[in-house]
Design an enzyme around this catalytic site. Sequence first.
Site, short mmCIF file in Angstrom:
data_model
loop_
_atom_site.label_atom_id
_atom_site.label_comp_id
_atom_site.label_asym_id
_atom_site.label_seq_id
_atom_site.Cartn_x
_atom_site.Cartn_y
_atom_site.Cartn_z
N SER A 1 0.82 -1.20 0.00
CA SER A 1 0.00 0.00 0.00
C SER A 1 0.86 1.26 0.00
O SER A 1 2.04 1.22 0.33
CB SER A 1 -0.90 0.03 1.24
OG SER A 1 -0.17 0.52 2.37
N ASP A 2 0.25 2.38 -0.37
CA ASP A 2 0.89 3.67 -0.15
C ASP A 2 0.87 3.94 1.37
O ASP A 2 0.12 3.31 2.12
CB ASP A 2 0.14 4.76 -0.91
CG ASP A 2 0.96 6.03 -1.08
OD1 ASP A 2 2.08 6.09 -0.54
OD2 ASP A 2 0.47 6.95 -1.74
N SER A 3 1.70 4.89 1.81
CA SER A 3 1.78 5.16 3.24
C SER A 3 0.45 5.68 3.78
O SER A 3 -0.13 6.62 3.24
CB SER A 3 2.89 6.18 3.52
OG SER A 3 4.15 5.60 3.32
#
Length: 337
Positions: free
Chosen positions: A18-20
């Site tokens: 995932s993105d942060s």
Amino acid sequence: MLTDVVRKDWNYDGLLISDSSAVKDYLAAFNAGLDWEMPYSVNAAKAIEDGVRSGKMDAKVLDAHCRRILMTVQKYSREGKALETVDYAQHHKLAQKAASECAVLLKNERNLLPLKPDAYMTIAVLGMVAEKPVFQGSGCACVPAKTVDSPLQEIRLACQETTQVVYMPGYDESDNMSDEGLQAAVKAAVSADVAIVFAAARLPLETDDYNRKDMRLVASHDKLIEEVAKAQKNTIVILNNGEAVELPWADRVSSILDMWYTGEGSGKAVADLIFGKENPSGKLAVSMPYRLEDTPAYFNFPGENHRIVYGEGIYVGYRYYEKKKIPVRYPFGHGLS
């Protein structure tokens, strides 16, 4: 999408990350096929543990996630392997080449660029950014570069002995501008044959961690450009920015070269582009509007009560300007050479 499309249709067997801070429902995301949340979260770990204990996540699903993670670690781990020799000098040359190719020449009246070093007696280089360059973004985009080119130094190296390079910072490292500093810069511009002003959208005002409140450069940088342009008709502006910015002085300067955040080699690239060793051939990846109020999200942003409506739909960027017939200063795809 993560399982049926990516893994089954595309036969992808690697990690899905995932993105942060993008995951809102840990269990739903991991059950759907996500392997790894960025950054590591104690809450996510607890959600998985509780999910397996309660039966909301099958232990076999957890095993599959762990297997993919361990396979990736095993494949890419350097443990017990000799490290390759890194040719930093060669990498720096590559950084310089990349910076040259990314630059966008927005404006070039009277073909002022490229400059011929022996055609001018004095060149005024103005703006602290020329000495201490703004060359990269923030957060995950921050890199401790081994070598960072100084635009000022590279311009001096490029000039022949017959050409004098006069430098005035105009503003300090905190972007504060005194009357004395501004007047010294303007005086240098008047005395020179050509003025090169360096300006930036400096961090943390421009970052991916939160939204900008405006689309302007640093106020003192804008002020320096405005005053120099009044005094010197041969004014060249060098920009360092990560996104579209307002350019209220654009009609009053001769040339604008947008370097963006182009990394450790951008200083040498600037000099090569200014003096014609390299040809600027980049094109705008965004539209440059005249003002913030022209942008498609202006009426909906920032919303209220923690709710933002994406009212522009598909009409973002150039689609909006084209459909509404709103003129922009420089359109998507623009770039001279």
